[in-house]
Design a protein around this motif. Structure first.
Motif, PDB file in Angstrom:
ATOM      1  N   VAL A 193       0.850  -1.190   0.000  1.00 47.56           N
ATOM      2  CA  VAL A 193       0.000   0.000   0.000  1.00 47.56           C
ATOM      3  C   VAL A 193       0.887   1.241   0.000  1.00 47.56           C
ATOM      4  O   VAL A 193       1.751   1.398   0.870  1.00 47.56           O
ATOM      5  CB  VAL A 193      -0.936   0.015   1.220  1.00 47.56           C
ATOM      6  CG1 VAL A 193      -1.800   1.278   1.217  1.00 47.56           C
ATOM      7  CG2 VAL A 193      -1.812  -1.227   1.226  1.00 47.56           C
ATOM      8  N   ILE A 194       0.683   2.124  -0.964  1.00 39.19           N
ATOM      9  CA  ILE A 194       1.522   3.311  -1.055  1.00 39.19           C
ATOM     10  C   ILE A 194       1.261   4.236   0.128  1.00 39.19           C
ATOM     11  O   ILE A 194       0.119   4.443   0.542  1.00 39.19           O
ATOM     12  CB  ILE A 194       1.287   4.053  -2.388  1.00 39.19           C
ATOM     13  CG1 ILE A 194       2.345   5.139  -2.574  1.00 39.19           C
ATOM     14  CG2 ILE A 194      -0.130   4.591  -2.498  1.00 39.19           C
ATOM     15  CD1 ILE A 194       2.388   5.712  -3.973  1.00 39.19           C
ATOM     16  N   LYS A 195       2.344   4.789   0.686  1.00 38.34           N
ATOM     17  CA  LYS A 195       2.238   5.638   1.875  1.00 38.34           C
ATOM     18  C   LYS A 195       2.739   7.059   1.628  1.00 38.34           C
ATOM     19  O   LYS A 195       2.239   7.997   2.231  1.00 38.34           O
ATOM     20  CB  LYS A 195       3.027   5.022   3.039  1.00 38.34           C
ATOM     21  CG  LYS A 195       2.466   3.702   3.534  1.00 38.34           C
ATOM     22  CD  LYS A 195       1.088   3.870   4.144  1.00 38.34           C
ATOM     23  CE  LYS A 195       0.571   2.573   4.717  1.00 38.34           C
ATOM     24  NZ  LYS A 195      -0.777   2.722   5.329  1.00 38.34           N
ATOM     25  N   SER A 196       3.762   7.225   0.793  1.00 41.58           N
ATOM     26  CA  SER A 196       4.287   8.562   0.553  1.00 41.58           C
ATOM     27  C   SER A 196       5.107   8.572  -0.723  1.00 41.58           C
ATOM     28  O   SER A 196       5.516   7.528  -1.224  1.00 41.58           O
ATOM     29  CB  SER A 196       5.148   9.041   1.727  1.00 41.58           C
ATOM     30  OG  SER A 196       6.304   8.231   1.864  1.00 41.58           O
ATOM     31  N   THR A 197       5.316   9.774  -1.256  1.00 41.31           N
ATOM     32  CA  THR A 197       6.115   9.989  -2.456  1.00 41.31           C
ATOM     33  C   THR A 197       7.145  11.069  -2.163  1.00 41.31           C
ATOM     34  O   THR A 197       6.811  12.118  -1.626  1.00 41.31           O
ATOM     35  CB  THR A 197       5.222  10.423  -3.622  1.00 41.31           C
ATOM     36  OG1 THR A 197       4.347   9.345  -3.959  1.00 41.31           O
ATOM     37  CG2 THR A 197       6.050  10.776  -4.846  1.00 41.31           C
ATOM     38  N   ILE A 198       8.400  10.811  -2.517  1.00 44.51           N
ATOM     39  CA  ILE A 198       9.507  11.683  -2.119  1.00 44.51           C
ATOM     40  C   ILE A 198      10.427  11.891  -3.313  1.00 44.51           C
ATOM     41  O   ILE A 198      10.761  10.934  -4.020  1.00 44.51           O
ATOM     42  CB  ILE A 198      10.288  11.060  -0.938  1.00 44.51           C
ATOM     43  CG1 ILE A 198       9.373  10.913   0.273  1.00 44.51           C
ATOM     44  CG2 ILE A 198      11.512  11.894  -0.590  1.00 44.51           C
ATOM     45  CD1 ILE A 198       9.907   9.996   1.330  1.00 44.51           C
ATOM     46  N   VAL A 199      10.859  13.122  -3.545  1.00 40.36           N
ATOM     47  CA  VAL A 199      11.782  13.410  -4.644  1.00 40.36           C
ATOM     48  C   VAL A 199      13.202  13.070  -4.226  1.00 40.36           C
ATOM     49  O   VAL A 199      13.542  13.046  -3.048  1.00 40.36           O
ATOM     50  CB  VAL A 199      11.690  14.888  -5.056  1.00 40.36           C
ATOM     51  CG1 VAL A 199      10.304  15.217  -5.576  1.00 40.36           C
ATOM     52  CG2 VAL A 199      12.032  15.801  -3.886  1.00 40.36           C
ATOM     53  N   ASP A 200      14.044  12.843  -5.227  1.00 39.71           N
ATOM     54  CA  ASP A 200      15.382  12.334  -4.925  1.00 39.71           C
ATOM     55  C   ASP A 200      16.248  13.329  -4.165  1.00 39.71           C
ATOM     56  O   ASP A 200      17.130  12.945  -3.404  1.00 39.71           O
ATOM     57  CB  ASP A 200      16.095  11.876  -6.198  1.00 39.71           C
ATOM     58  CG  ASP A 200      16.288  12.984  -7.231  1.00 39.71           C
ATOM     59  OD1 ASP A 200      15.887  14.132  -6.957  1.00 39.71           O
ATOM     60  OD2 ASP A 200      16.827  12.702  -8.306  1.00 39.71           O
ATOM     61  N   GLY A 201      16.012  14.625  -4.348  1.00 43.78           N
ATOM     62  CA  GLY A 201      16.840  15.597  -3.655  1.00 43.78           C
ATOM     63  C   GLY A 201      16.728  15.539  -2.153  1.00 43.78           C
ATOM     64  O   GLY A 201      17.680  15.864  -1.426  1.00 43.78           O
ATOM     65  N   SER A 202      15.564  15.111  -1.665  1.00 42.97           N
ATOM     66  CA  SER A 202      15.373  15.061  -0.218  1.00 42.97           C
ATOM     67  C   SER A 202      15.857  13.754   0.382  1.00 42.97           C
ATOM     68  O   SER A 202      16.233  13.701   1.561  1.00 42.97           O
ATOM     69  CB  SER A 202      13.888  15.256   0.112  1.00 42.97           C
ATOM     70  OG  SER A 202      13.106  14.259  -0.512  1.00 42.97           O
ATOM     71  N   ILE A 203      15.859  12.712  -0.432  1.00 41.40           N
ATOM     72  CA  ILE A 203      16.259  11.400   0.094  1.00 41.40           C
ATOM     73  C   ILE A 203      17.755  11.161  -0.092  1.00 41.40           C
ATOM     74  O   ILE A 203      18.336  10.245   0.484  1.00 41.40           O
ATOM     75  CB  ILE A 203      15.445  10.284  -0.606  1.00 41.40           C
ATOM     76  CG1 ILE A 203      15.609   8.938   0.118  1.00 41.40           C
ATOM     77  CG2 ILE A 203      15.822  10.121  -2.053  1.00 41.40           C
ATOM     78  CD1 ILE A 203      14.761   7.837  -0.461  1.00 41.40           C
ATOM     79  N   ALA A 204      18.430  12.014  -0.901  1.00 39.57           N
ATOM     80  CA  ALA A 204      19.807  11.740  -1.297  1.00 39.57           C
ATOM     81  C   ALA A 204      20.821  12.400  -0.378  1.00 39.57           C
ATOM     82  O   ALA A 204      20.555  13.403   0.263  1.00 39.57           O
ATOM     83  CB  ALA A 204      20.038  12.234  -2.720  1.00 39.57           C
ATOM     84  N   ARG A 205      21.994  11.807  -0.347  1.00 41.96           N
ATOM     85  CA  ARG A 205      23.173  12.412   0.267  1.00 41.96           C
ATOM     86  C   ARG A 205      24.263  12.470  -0.797  1.00 41.96           C
ATOM     87  O   ARG A 205      24.117  11.932  -1.892  1.00 41.96           O
ATOM     88  CB  ARG A 205      23.646  11.611   1.466  1.00 41.96           C
ATOM     89  CG  ARG A 205      24.143  10.219   1.112  1.00 41.96           C
ATOM     90  CD  ARG A 205      24.808   9.560   2.306  1.00 41.96           C
ATOM     91  NE  ARG A 205      23.855   9.279   3.351  1.00 41.96           N
ATOM     92  CZ  ARG A 205      24.194   8.942   4.598  1.00 41.96           C
ATOM     93  NH1 ARG A 205      25.470   8.871   4.922  1.00 41.96           N
ATOM     94  NH2 ARG A 205      23.290   8.668   5.502  1.00 41.96           N
ATOM     95  N   SER A 206      25.379  13.107  -0.475  1.00 41.59           N
ATOM     96  CA  SER A 206      26.477  13.179  -1.418  1.00 41.59           C
ATOM     97  C   SER A 206      26.910  11.768  -1.817  1.00 41.59           C
ATOM     98  O   SER A 206      26.984  10.868  -0.985  1.00 41.59           O
ATOM     99  CB  SER A 206      27.656  13.923  -0.793  1.00 41.59           C
ATOM    100  OG  SER A 206      28.810  13.778  -1.595  1.00 41.59           O
ATOM    101  N   ARG A 207      27.217  11.600  -3.093  1.00 41.08           N
ATOM    102  CA  ARG A 207      27.647  10.287  -3.565  1.00 41.08           C
ATOM    103  C   ARG A 207      29.137  10.057  -3.327  1.00 41.08           C
ATOM    104  O   ARG A 207      29.629   8.941  -3.472  1.00 41.08           O
ATOM    105  CB  ARG A 207      27.336  10.166  -5.057  1.00 41.08           C
ATOM    106  CG  ARG A 207      27.581   8.785  -5.644  1.00 41.08           C
ATOM    107  CD  ARG A 207      26.953   8.691  -7.032  1.00 41.08           C
ATOM    108  NE  ARG A 207      27.240   7.410  -7.648  1.00 41.08           N
ATOM    109  CZ  ARG A 207      28.200   7.197  -8.542  1.00 41.08           C
ATOM    110  NH1 ARG A 207      28.990   8.197  -8.901  1.00 41.08           N
ATOM    111  NH2 ARG A 207      28.387   6.021  -9.072  1.00 41.08           N
ATOM    112  N   ALA A 208      29.852  11.117  -2.929  1.00 45.79           N
ATOM    113  CA  ALA A 208      31.294  10.992  -2.720  1.00 45.79           C
ATOM    114  C   ALA A 208      31.601   9.888  -1.723  1.00 45.79           C
ATOM    115  O   ALA A 208      31.108   9.873  -0.595  1.00 45.79           O
ATOM    116  CB  ALA A 208      31.863  12.323  -2.229  1.00 45.79           C
ATOM    117  N   GLY A 209      32.408   8.946  -2.139  1.00 46.98           N
ATOM    118  CA  GLY A 209      32.759   7.831  -1.279  1.00 46.98           C
ATOM    119  C   GLY A 209      31.815   6.655  -1.376  1.00 46.98           C
ATOM    120  O   GLY A 209      32.084   5.594  -0.816  1.00 46.98           O
TER     121      GLY A 209
END
Length: 606
Positions: A193-209
């Motif tokens: 059951v779908i609960k929420s929708t989130i854009v990648d900018g809010s869920i992401a952290r720096s990819r460095a490392g």
């Protein structure tokens, strides 16, 4: 060690846990504690997962993590194999790219160390070509030490994606990725059951490392400092990556050989199908031996509907059946002829696939689509529509036939794919209210031209199965040329293109062939190419000539109400033609030619 289809030769089937190729339509990679077998951990499989920290203990049902419960089994974490080592195919995780889903079933047992702690411990992580993503599982909410828990995401703020979870039992969490332009969107589901929708900018952290996690996933506990370094604990049941952004939830199938109410759970194999509360797929199969009616006794929201029975199912009732789900909703008719007479609405893009030889009738006078929600017909079979108000109608295959049940037909866009696809207006009205931008008149006329097929009205495109008989056709006009304010029961404005079934020669689409139509034809007679229906081109060849005049003459004075079996008013036509010649210099004196040929005295057989 050689492997075959993701399985290790010589190892029992129960020891298999990772798929290195598509062993099903959707699975890219999987670890399951049950199929892995007792004491068999991800890092012991072939190809091996990379372990950091201490191993978890496989109970045969789940991986048990943390020294709080099992000595010497502290905070371990696991990284899936690389694509080169038989893991997820390269390019599976791309920002704004193809759909994928990450599903895991887990039960946190203790997260005391989480409370007020700045670094996620019980987590699942992965990377695309630009970002690293981190999802953390809490047994408790916020600073509470009891009650319900959360699924959180991001770094620093740890914003909730799903709140209020009762972790007394394990739950399946599904994170569905869908590209949106150059960015990504993640839909969070709990138990389908779908609960929420989130854009990648809010869920992401720096990819460095974190580059090493592209096309890989990691799960476990991030604090791997040794025994006793963390009190976080959990049961990990399975991890799966798929090539779809929708969770694979078992459908619920109609199981009684009888009529019944939709909301009665006993009629279904997997509970009442409703994508807000349970299975998102309703399936009507071969349980019935005679036509049956399913009463939609309350409003329902589903993602997918399947008809697969030679006996007719009818979904009836005054409540609405809404198609709403992340991604695209669907109706599939594999065989038989079936009916949805209840109002149908889609807020998600809806794809209706009807197999060759099958048929679906959606007969309600109040079928609707939501804003930006497309309605697409696929398959070689036939779909009968009683109405449609909404955004976009696309005919990609087979035939959509408008069934004149009293409902309106108006969309902002209309598309008929070249080839064999058909939109059959029968005896109905259709308006395309395009609001802004360029008028679709030229494109729609192109599809009417192929549908007309030189006057036989048996071609692909837009037409009417009632067109050829008794001198009928489908006409088209800009609203601005007609000045009408309603069309088929709905409001229209100057940014509307209007179509209807009518008589050949009815240039102004009022349902009668009269002097007004004759005058329009005369004004464009032999005046070059590129002419329209409203200029007297009744056969869509782009010119107004003798053929158009003849067709108009054969319908002169008739209306749609008396056209069948009625005779044209030949005397009035002759008088009006003489009058037209005095008003419009161009037309030649053809009335005598028509009379001498006997084409005005009687209707030529068609």
């Amino acid at each position: 060690m050689r492997k075959t289809n993701g399985r290790v030769p010589g190892m029992a089937a129960s020891m298999v846990a990772i798929c290195t190729s598509l062993t099903s339509a959707a699975t890219l990679l999987e670890f399951d504690a049950v199929t892995a077998g007792f004491d068999n951990e991800p890092d012991e499989l072939t190809p091996a997962w990379t372990r950091s920290g201490f191993p978890m203990f496989n109970t045969g049902t789940f991986l048990l993590q943390d020294t709080t419960f099992v000595a010497s089994n502290d905070s371990g974490e696991y990284y899936s194999p690389t694509a080169a080592d038989g893991g997820i195919p390269a390019g599976s995780f791309m920002r704004g790219g193809a759909p994928y889903g990450i599903e895991f079933k887990v039960r946190p047992l203790n997260d005391v160390a989480f409370l007020g702690y700045a670094w996620p411990e019980l987590y699942l992580a992965w990377s695309d070509d630009q970002f690293n993503y981190n999802v953390t599982i809490y047994q408790f909410s916020g600073s509470n030490s009891s009650g319900t828990g959360d699924i959180v995401y991001g770094r620093g703020s740890f914003s909730p994606a799903i709140t209020g979870i009762d972790w007394s039992v394990a739950h399946s969490v599904f994170i569905g990725h869908r590209g949106s332009g150059t960015s990504s969107v993640f839909d969070f589901y709990l138990d389908g059951v779908i609960k929420s929708t989130i854009v990648d900018g809010s869920i992401a952290r720096s990819r460095a490392g974190w580059e090493f996690l592209q096309d890989r996933i990691s799960f476990g506990d991030g604090t791997t400092g040794g025994p006793g370094s963390s009190d976080a604990a959990a049961e990990w049941y399975n991890i799966r990556v798929t090539n779809t952004n929708q969770p694979v939830v078992p459908p619920s199938e109609w199981v009684v050989n009888a009529n019944g109410n939709w909301s009665n759970a006993i009629n279904w194999s997997n509970g009442v199908p409703n994508s807000l509360t349970g299975s998102s797929t309703a399936r009507f199969g071969t349980a019935i031996s005679a036509p049956r009616t399913v009463i939609l006794d309350a409003a329902q929201t589903i993602g997918h509907l399947v008809f697969d029975s030679p006996q007719r199912y009818t979904v009836a009732g005054s409540s609405a059946l809404t198609f709403s789900i992340a991604g695209s909703a669907s109706i599939e008719v594999a065989q038989g002829s079936h009916t949805i007479s209840a109002p149908a609405r889609n807020t998600s893009p809806l794809v209706v696939t009807v197999a060759a030889g099958a048929e679906l009738q959606m007969t309600s006078a109040s079928n609707e689509t939501g804003p930006n929600a497309t309605f697409t017909k696929n398959g070689d079979g036939k779909l009968l529509l009683g109405s449609l108000l909404g955004y976009r109608l696309t005919v990609d295959g087979g035939t959509i036939q408008l069934s004149n049940s009293g409902g309106p037909f108006q969309t902002k866009f209309l598309h008929v794919s070249p080839g064999t696809a058909k939109l059959d207006l029968t005896n109905d009205f259709y308006s395309v209210d395009y609001d802004t931008g360029e008028s679709p008149l030229v494109e729609l006329t192109t599809w009417l031209t192929t549908g007309c097929n030189g006057g036989t009205w048996d071609g692909p495109g837009i037409g009417s199965s009632l067109a050829h008989a008794n001198g009928h056709a489908v006409g088209i006009a800009e609203q601005a040329n007609l000045g009408v304010v309603t069309w088929g029961g709905v409001s229209v404005d100057p940014t509307s293109v209007l179509m209807r079934w009518t008589l050949v020669g009815d240039a102004n689409l009022d349902g009668t062939v009269s002097f007004d139509d004759l005058l329009l034809l005369a004004q464009n007679y032999n005046a070059g190419s590129g002419k329209r229906w409203t200029q007297g081109d009744g056969n869509y060849d782009g010119i107004v000539n003798f053929d158009d005049l003849l067709a108009l003459a054969q319908n002169y004075g008739l209306t749609l109400l008396n056209a069948v079996g009625a005779s044209p008013d030949t005397q009035q036509f002759s008088r009006d033609w003489i009058l037209v010649q005095s008003l419009v210099p161009e037309p030649t004196a053809l009335a005598s030619v028509l009379v001498s040929a006997g084409l005005i005295r009687r209707r030529r057989a068609r």
